[in-house]
Design a protein around this motif. Sequence first.
Motif, PDB file in Angstrom:
ATOM      1  N   GLY A 124     -27.226 -10.094   4.437  1.00  0.00           N
ATOM      2  CA  GLY A 124     -26.850  -9.703   3.095  1.00  0.00           C
ATOM      3  C   GLY A 124     -25.384  -9.692   2.885  1.00  0.00           C
ATOM      4  O   GLY A 124     -24.649 -10.727   3.300  1.00  0.00           O
ATOM      5  N   THR A 125     -24.745  -8.423   2.558  1.00  0.00           N
ATOM      6  CA  THR A 125     -23.268  -8.345   2.472  1.00  0.00           C
ATOM      7  C   THR A 125     -22.978  -7.319   3.511  1.00  0.00           C
ATOM      8  O   THR A 125     -21.921  -6.582   3.350  1.00  0.00           O
ATOM      9  CB  THR A 125     -23.006  -7.924   0.927  1.00  0.00           C
ATOM     10  OG1 THR A 125     -23.754  -6.643   0.551  1.00  0.00           O
ATOM     11  CG2 THR A 125     -23.270  -9.051   0.186  1.00  0.00           C
ATOM     12  N   ALA A 126     -23.667  -7.064   4.543  1.00  0.00           N
ATOM     13  CA  ALA A 126     -23.408  -6.109   5.515  1.00  0.00           C
ATOM     14  C   ALA A 126     -22.938  -7.113   6.744  1.00  0.00           C
ATOM     15  O   ALA A 126     -23.650  -7.908   7.219  1.00  0.00           O
ATOM     16  CB  ALA A 126     -24.220  -5.136   5.782  1.00  0.00           C
ATOM     17  N   PHE A 127     -21.872  -6.537   7.469  1.00  0.00           N
ATOM     18  CA  PHE A 127     -21.512  -7.124   8.790  1.00  0.00           C
ATOM     19  C   PHE A 127     -21.430  -5.989   9.735  1.00  0.00           C
ATOM     20  O   PHE A 127     -20.804  -5.065   9.484  1.00  0.00           O
ATOM     21  CB  PHE A 127     -20.420  -7.825   8.709  1.00  0.00           C
ATOM     22  CG  PHE A 127     -20.058  -8.553  10.091  1.00  0.00           C
ATOM     23  CD1 PHE A 127     -20.489  -9.820  10.583  1.00  0.00           C
ATOM     24  CD2 PHE A 127     -19.259  -8.055  11.071  1.00  0.00           C
ATOM     25  CE1 PHE A 127     -20.360 -10.455  11.514  1.00  0.00           C
ATOM     26  CE2 PHE A 127     -18.998  -8.561  12.225  1.00  0.00           C
ATOM     27  CZ  PHE A 127     -19.411  -9.797  12.854  1.00  0.00           C
ATOM     28  N   THR A 157     -19.766  -6.295   1.600  1.00  0.00           N
ATOM     29  CA  THR A 157     -19.494  -4.891   0.835  1.00  0.00           C
ATOM     30  C   THR A 157     -19.304  -3.847   2.048  1.00  0.00           C
ATOM     31  O   THR A 157     -19.007  -2.546   1.880  1.00  0.00           O
ATOM     32  CB  THR A 157     -20.495  -4.413   0.185  1.00  0.00           C
ATOM     33  OG1 THR A 157     -21.835  -4.337   0.651  1.00  0.00           O
ATOM     34  CG2 THR A 157     -20.628  -5.446  -1.256  1.00  0.00           C
ATOM     35  N   LEU A 158     -19.925  -4.175   3.436  1.00  0.00           N
ATOM     36  CA  LEU A 158     -20.127  -3.161   4.199  1.00  0.00           C
ATOM     37  C   LEU A 158     -19.680  -3.815   5.455  1.00  0.00           C
ATOM     38  O   LEU A 158     -20.174  -4.685   6.014  1.00  0.00           O
ATOM     39  CB  LEU A 158     -21.435  -2.623   4.324  1.00  0.00           C
ATOM     40  CG  LEU A 158     -21.777  -1.633   5.596  1.00  0.00           C
ATOM     41  CD1 LEU A 158     -20.881  -0.407   5.502  1.00  0.00           C
ATOM     42  CD2 LEU A 158     -23.288  -1.251   5.556  1.00  0.00           C
ATOM     43  N   LEU A 159     -18.588  -3.116   6.272  1.00  0.00           N
ATOM     44  CA  LEU A 159     -18.260  -3.538   7.722  1.00  0.00           C
ATOM     45  C   LEU A 159     -18.692  -2.187   8.552  1.00  0.00           C
ATOM     46  O   LEU A 159     -17.911  -1.285   8.546  1.00  0.00           O
ATOM     47  CB  LEU A 159     -16.839  -3.866   7.773  1.00  0.00           C
ATOM     48  CG  LEU A 159     -16.287  -4.101   9.324  1.00  0.00           C
ATOM     49  CD1 LEU A 159     -17.014  -5.155  10.077  1.00  0.00           C
ATOM     50  CD2 LEU A 159     -14.758  -4.671   9.189  1.00  0.00           C
ATOM     51  N   GLY A 186     -28.255   0.130   2.298  1.00  0.00           N
ATOM     52  CA  GLY A 186     -29.553  -0.174   1.108  1.00  0.00           C
ATOM     53  C   GLY A 186     -29.064  -1.154   0.279  1.00  0.00           C
ATOM     54  O   GLY A 186     -29.466  -2.235  -0.211  1.00  0.00           O
ATOM     55  N   VAL A 187     -27.835  -0.886  -0.429  1.00  0.00           N
ATOM     56  CA  VAL A 187     -27.215  -1.822  -1.240  1.00  0.00           C
ATOM     57  C   VAL A 187     -26.763  -3.223  -0.644  1.00  0.00           C
ATOM     58  O   VAL A 187     -27.109  -4.106  -1.188  1.00  0.00           O
ATOM     59  CB  VAL A 187     -25.901  -1.086  -1.922  1.00  0.00           C
ATOM     60  CG1 VAL A 187     -25.233  -2.228  -2.896  1.00  0.00           C
ATOM     61  CG2 VAL A 187     -26.408  -0.006  -2.741  1.00  0.00           C
ATOM     62  N   ALA A 188     -26.008  -3.125   0.477  1.00  0.00           N
ATOM     63  CA  ALA A 188     -25.998  -4.483   1.295  1.00  0.00           C
ATOM     64  C   ALA A 188     -27.133  -5.241   1.651  1.00  0.00           C
ATOM     65  O   ALA A 188     -26.827  -6.641   1.677  1.00  0.00           O
ATOM     66  CB  ALA A 188     -24.831  -4.091   2.424  1.00  0.00           C
ATOM     67  N   VAL A 189     -28.152  -4.757   1.965  1.00  0.00           N
ATOM     68  CA  VAL A 189     -29.046  -5.516   2.278  1.00  0.00           C
ATOM     69  C   VAL A 189     -30.336  -5.612   1.311  1.00  0.00           C
ATOM     70  O   VAL A 189     -31.370  -6.231   1.897  1.00  0.00           O
ATOM     71  CB  VAL A 189     -29.773  -5.003   3.821  1.00  0.00           C
ATOM     72  CG1 VAL A 189     -28.548  -4.983   4.751  1.00  0.00           C
ATOM     73  CG2 VAL A 189     -30.448  -3.666   3.703  1.00  0.00           C
ATOM     74  N   ALA A 190     -30.165  -5.261   0.286  1.00  0.00           N
ATOM     75  CA  ALA A 190     -30.942  -5.399  -0.775  1.00  0.00           C
ATOM     76  C   ALA A 190     -31.537  -6.889  -1.135  1.00  0.00           C
ATOM     77  O   ALA A 190     -30.352  -7.574  -1.237  1.00  0.00           O
ATOM     78  CB  ALA A 190     -30.679  -4.654  -2.057  1.00  0.00           C
ATOM     79  N   GLY A 191     -32.663  -7.279  -1.000  1.00  0.00           N
ATOM     80  CA  GLY A 191     -32.993  -8.734  -1.419  1.00  0.00           C
ATOM     81  C   GLY A 191     -33.239  -9.391  -0.067  1.00  0.00           C
ATOM     82  O   GLY A 191     -33.590 -10.642  -0.059  1.00  0.00           O
ATOM     83  N   VAL A 192     -33.010  -8.789   1.197  1.00  0.00           N
ATOM     84  CA  VAL A 192     -33.028  -9.594   2.436  1.00  0.00           C
ATOM     85  C   VAL A 192     -34.515  -9.419   2.607  1.00  0.00           C
ATOM     86  O   VAL A 192     -34.900  -8.113   2.824  1.00  0.00           O
ATOM     87  CB  VAL A 192     -32.134  -8.941   3.549  1.00  0.00           C
ATOM     88  CG1 VAL A 192     -32.295  -9.602   4.681  1.00  0.00           C
ATOM     89  CG2 VAL A 192     -30.774  -9.307   3.003  1.00  0.00           C
ATOM     90  N   ALA A 193     -35.221 -10.377   3.135  1.00  0.00           N
ATOM     91  CA  ALA A 193     -36.430 -10.522   3.432  1.00  0.00           C
ATOM     92  C   ALA A 193     -36.782 -10.410   4.722  1.00  0.00           C
ATOM     93  O   ALA A 193     -36.586 -11.479   5.497  1.00  0.00           O
ATOM     94  CB  ALA A 193     -37.457 -11.597   2.605  1.00  0.00           C
ATOM     95  N   LEU A 194     -37.318  -9.472   5.309  1.00  0.00           N
ATOM     96  CA  LEU A 194     -37.584  -9.015   6.695  1.00  0.00           C
ATOM     97  C   LEU A 194     -38.765  -8.705   7.257  1.00  0.00           C
ATOM     98  O   LEU A 194     -38.937  -8.080   8.291  1.00  0.00           O
ATOM     99  CB  LEU A 194     -36.384  -8.444   7.468  1.00  0.00           C
ATOM    100  CG  LEU A 194     -34.926  -8.782   7.284  1.00  0.00           C
ATOM    101  CD1 LEU A 194     -33.986  -7.988   7.985  1.00  0.00           C
ATOM    102  CD2 LEU A 194     -34.934 -10.056   8.251  1.00  0.00           C
ATOM    103  N   GLY A 195     -39.735  -8.735   6.101  1.00  0.00           N
ATOM    104  CA  GLY A 195     -41.161  -8.382   6.452  1.00  0.00           C
ATOM    105  C   GLY A 195     -41.933  -9.128   7.601  1.00  0.00           C
ATOM    106  O   GLY A 195     -41.125 -10.152   8.154  1.00  0.00           O
ATOM    107  N   ALA A 196     -43.021  -8.907   7.743  1.00  0.00           N
ATOM    108  CA  ALA A 196     -43.677  -9.587   9.075  1.00  0.00           C
ATOM    109  C   ALA A 196     -44.084 -10.850   8.582  1.00  0.00           C
ATOM    110  O   ALA A 196     -44.336 -11.246   7.341  1.00  0.00           O
ATOM    111  CB  ALA A 196     -45.149  -8.876   9.146  1.00  0.00           C
TER     112      ALA A 196
END
Length: 248
Positions: A124-127, A157-159, A186-196
């Motif tokens: 997402g927007t996290a590194f 948004t997040l380092l 939570g904000v940075a990875v919102a919308g990242v699909a990592l489910g089974a």
Amino acid sequence: MMIDPLVLLQAYSIGVFPMADDRDAEEVYWVEPKRRAILPLDAFHLSHSLSKVIRQDRFRVTANRAFGRILALCAESAADRPSTWINHEIERAYTYLHRQGFAHSVEVWEGEELVGGLYGVALGTAFFGESMVSRRTDASKVALAWLVARMRFGGFTLLDCQFMTDHLRSMGAVEISQRDYLQLLGVAVAGVALGAGAVLSGSGAAAALAFDPLALEPAATASPLPPSFTVSGPVSGHSIAQLLTQTS
């Protein structure tokens, strides 16, 4: 054995990452710090001396051109670090994530010699910065400065720096609580699909904007416009230092 890549990405998405006791350790354990080091992207401290080094383009900086070599350098023992937490299982896992487009490296070159850099994982927007290495004075600082500038251009948004060190603190890193970190995450990875059953298809648009231009050969990024105004964002030492000066 290799850490399951989906499990590894899911761990990052909830604030957990793997480590090993040393290079030859057979086991990996999971870490969730109670206090987390992050580097706010608008608070990077660019010293006068580092700005001068960057503006002079003393080093050439690329991304994702030598991921395996950066990882290997980070895993090497050094005088100030006789052992490393990057065991062979971790090395295989991040090499796989790089091939899938989730793990990224920033490389610093002196001529044709690789003299420093860093690597980490983007979601997402996290590194999530994993490790950095320097074989020349200022090489790792240059890598971090370029990373911050490119992340700003990409919309990150997040380092995450994991653990605080004096080196990171001098560059503008701060420590926050686990609770505050998880809110930012939570904000940075919102919308990242990592489910089974999730398809591993790369870090996403922010990472593409941040790293892809630096992965191209120099001719591919050539432009008659000043570097600060190219569609690729800051791709010269001068424009990197200019951006960081404006936001530091």
